[in-house]
Design a protein around this motif. Structure first.
Motif, PDB file in Angstrom:
ATOM      1  N   GLY A  32       1.050  -1.864  -0.644  1.00 45.23           N
ATOM      2  CA  GLY A  32       0.325  -0.010   0.196  1.00 45.23           C
ATOM      3  C   GLY A  32       1.110   1.227   0.058  1.00 45.23           C
ATOM      4  N   SER A  33       0.502   2.774   0.371  1.00 45.38           N
ATOM      5  CA  SER A  33       0.699   3.428  -0.206  1.00 45.38           C
ATOM      6  C   SER A  33       0.120   4.995   0.782  1.00 45.38           C
ATOM      7  CB  SER A  33       0.896   4.204  -1.429  1.00 45.38           C
ATOM      8  OG  SER A  33       1.470   5.372  -1.529  1.00 45.38           O
ATOM      9  N   PRO A  34       0.358   5.613   1.251  1.00 47.24           N
ATOM     10  CA  PRO A  34      -0.584   6.981   2.102  1.00 47.24           C
ATOM     11  C   PRO A  34      -1.374   7.695   1.045  1.00 47.24           C
ATOM     12  CG  PRO A  34       2.472   6.449   3.407  1.00 47.24           C
ATOM     13  CD  PRO A  34       1.980   6.117   2.202  1.00 47.24           C
ATOM     14  N   ASP A  35      -0.375   7.658  -0.700  1.00 45.22           N
ATOM     15  CA  ASP A  35      -0.699   8.545  -1.719  1.00 45.22           C
ATOM     16  C   ASP A  35      -2.062   8.106  -1.974  1.00 45.22           C
ATOM     17  OD1 ASP A  35       1.323  10.021  -0.925  1.00 45.22           O
ATOM     18  OD2 ASP A  35       2.407   9.019  -3.602  1.00 45.22           O
ATOM     19  N   GLN A  36      -2.551   5.911  -1.666  1.00 43.76           N
ATOM     20  CA  GLN A  36      -3.416   5.738  -2.479  1.00 43.76           C
ATOM     21  C   GLN A  36      -4.384   5.532  -1.656  1.00 43.76           C
ATOM     22  OE1 GLN A  36      -1.339   2.190  -3.235  1.00 43.76           O
ATOM     23  NE2 GLN A  36      -2.186   2.850  -6.056  1.00 43.76           N
ATOM     24  N   ASN A  37      -4.148   6.293  -0.255  1.00 42.59           N
ATOM     25  CA  ASN A  37      -5.131   5.953   1.461  1.00 42.59           C
ATOM     26  C   ASN A  37      -5.229   4.704   2.088  1.00 42.59           C
ATOM     27  OD1 ASN A  37      -5.715   9.001   1.031  1.00 42.59           O
ATOM     28  ND2 ASN A  37      -7.045   8.464   0.236  1.00 42.59           N
ATOM     29  N   TYR A  38      -4.321   4.221   1.798  1.00 42.11           N
ATOM     30  CA  TYR A  38      -4.250   3.015   2.792  1.00 42.11           C
ATOM     31  C   TYR A  38      -2.317   2.551   2.359  1.00 42.11           C
ATOM     32  CZ  TYR A  38      -2.791  -0.636  -1.137  1.00 42.11           C
ATOM     33  OH  TYR A  38      -2.668  -1.081  -2.635  1.00 42.11           O
ATOM     34  N   LEU A  39      -2.925   1.299   3.772  1.00 42.99           N
ATOM     35  CA  LEU A  39      -1.939   0.359   3.906  1.00 42.99           C
ATOM     36  C   LEU A  39      -2.219  -0.685   4.793  1.00 42.99           C
ATOM     37  CD1 LEU A  39       0.220   3.107   5.863  1.00 42.99           C
ATOM     38  CD2 LEU A  39       1.051   1.902   3.797  1.00 42.99           C
ATOM     39  N   ILE A  40      -1.123  -2.123   3.766  1.00 43.67           N
ATOM     40  CA  ILE A  40      -1.478  -3.391   4.546  1.00 43.67           C
ATOM     41  C   ILE A  40      -0.153  -3.573   5.812  1.00 43.67           C
ATOM     42  CG2 ILE A  40      -1.400  -5.348   4.676  1.00 43.67           C
ATOM     43  CD1 ILE A  40      -3.782  -3.704   3.026  1.00 43.67           C
ATOM     44  N   LEU A  50      -4.997  -0.978   6.575  1.00 45.09           N
ATOM     45  CA  LEU A  50      -5.853   0.956   7.085  1.00 45.09           C
ATOM     46  C   LEU A  50      -5.734   1.143   5.584  1.00 45.09           C
ATOM     47  CD1 LEU A  50      -2.328   1.191   9.832  1.00 45.09           C
ATOM     48  CD2 LEU A  50      -4.707   0.213   9.708  1.00 45.09           C
ATOM     49  N   PHE A  51      -7.260   2.096   6.833  1.00 45.49           N
ATOM     50  CA  PHE A  51      -7.757   2.760   4.968  1.00 45.49           C
ATOM     51  C   PHE A  51      -8.474   3.474   5.322  1.00 45.49           C
ATOM     52  CE2 PHE A  51      -7.921  -2.002   3.864  1.00 45.49           C
ATOM     53  CZ  PHE A  51      -7.182  -2.125   2.628  1.00 45.49           C
ATOM     54  N   GLN A  52      -7.985   5.043   4.639  1.00 49.47           N
ATOM     55  CA  GLN A  52      -8.756   6.109   5.119  1.00 49.47           C
ATOM     56  C   GLN A  52      -9.959   6.905   4.054  1.00 49.47           C
ATOM     57  OE1 GLN A  52      -5.770   8.869   6.385  1.00 49.47           O
ATOM     58  NE2 GLN A  52      -7.316  10.419   5.579  1.00 49.47           N
ATOM     59  N   GLY A  53     -11.158   7.426   4.008  1.00 48.93           N
ATOM     60  CA  GLY A  53     -11.852   7.305   3.158  1.00 48.93           C
ATOM     61  C   GLY A  53     -12.221   6.640   2.511  1.00 48.93           C
ATOM     62  N   MET A  54     -11.978   5.051   2.630  1.00 47.36           N
ATOM     63  CA  MET A  54     -12.457   4.060   1.134  1.00 47.36           C
ATOM     64  C   MET A  54     -13.590   3.662   2.007  1.00 47.36           C
ATOM     65  SD  MET A  54      -8.873   2.815   0.267  1.00 47.36           S
ATOM     66  CE  MET A  54      -9.000   1.971  -1.308  1.00 47.36           C
ATOM     67  N   PHE A  55     -13.660   3.727   2.601  1.00 49.25           N
ATOM     68  CA  PHE A  55     -15.779   2.906   3.042  1.00 49.25           C
ATOM     69  C   PHE A  55     -15.858   2.909   4.703  1.00 49.25           C
ATOM     70  CE2 PHE A  55     -11.680  -0.774   3.689  1.00 49.25           C
ATOM     71  CZ  PHE A  55     -11.550  -0.705   5.086  1.00 49.25           C
ATOM     72  N   GLU A  56     -16.793   2.567   4.706  1.00 52.51           N
ATOM     73  CA  GLU A  56     -16.838   2.812   6.274  1.00 52.51           C
ATOM     74  C   GLU A  56     -17.547   1.716   7.397  1.00 52.51           C
ATOM     75  OE1 GLU A  56     -21.527   5.191   6.719  1.00 52.51           O
ATOM     76  OE2 GLU A  56     -20.679   6.517   5.477  1.00 52.51           O
ATOM     77  N   GLY A  57     -16.663   1.565   8.058  1.00 49.58           N
ATOM     78  CA  GLY A  57     -16.763   0.606   9.177  1.00 49.58           C
ATOM     79  C   GLY A  57     -16.009   0.164   8.789  1.00 49.58           C
ATOM     80  N   ASN A  58     -15.301  -1.955   9.532  1.00 49.75           N
ATOM     81  CA  ASN A  58     -14.698  -1.869   9.544  1.00 49.75           C
ATOM     82  C   ASN A  58     -14.864  -3.752   8.752  1.00 49.75           C
ATOM     83  OD1 ASN A  58     -12.379  -0.697  10.996  1.00 49.75           O
ATOM     84  ND2 ASN A  58     -13.718  -1.320  12.889  1.00 49.75           N
TER      85      ASN A  58
END
Length: 123
Positions: A32-40, A50-58
């Protein structure tokens, strides 16, 4: 049924803050990449997305065709076969994979308590 790699996908408010928190628990960035708003993040065989702004809830996430190191497995159950089985069992699907395709695809469902499950095939 072979579901592949397992991880928990967390919807986070601040990717940088969450990354630091999980690094303190011994996790390291795996993909993943912070530029793509996610990290594994990975700690031994444990994966957390870890996903920022991509979906609600876990989400509980399974990746058919991958092991915990994202290596392609020789044998696995395709997401469409898993989807067919769930339909036969009368499980309500929230998102379906296109059964006329092959390769990467995904489907979503919820368990009886409303916990979201993503079956996300990348191969």
């Amino acid at each position: 049924m072979k579901l592949g790699a397992f991880s928990v996908s967390l919807s986070v408010k601040d990717l940088t803050v969450s990354k630091s928190f999980y690094e303190n628990l011994g996790f390291a960035v795996f993909a993943g990449s912070p530029d793509q708003n996610y990290l594994i993040m990975k700690n031994d065989q444990t994966l957390i997305g870890l996903f920022q702004g991509m979906f609600e809830g876990n989400l509980l996430t399974f990746n058919p065709g991958w092991d915990q190191a994202a290596n392609t497995l020789d044998s696995f159950d395709d997401v469409r076969a898993i989807q067919k089985k769930m339909k036969e069992e009368k499980v309500q699907l929230i998102q379906e994979a296109d059964e006329s395709t092959t390769g990467p695809a995904s489907m979503m469902m919820a368990d009886p308590d409303g916990n979201m499950i993503l079956i996300d095939q990348h191969v």
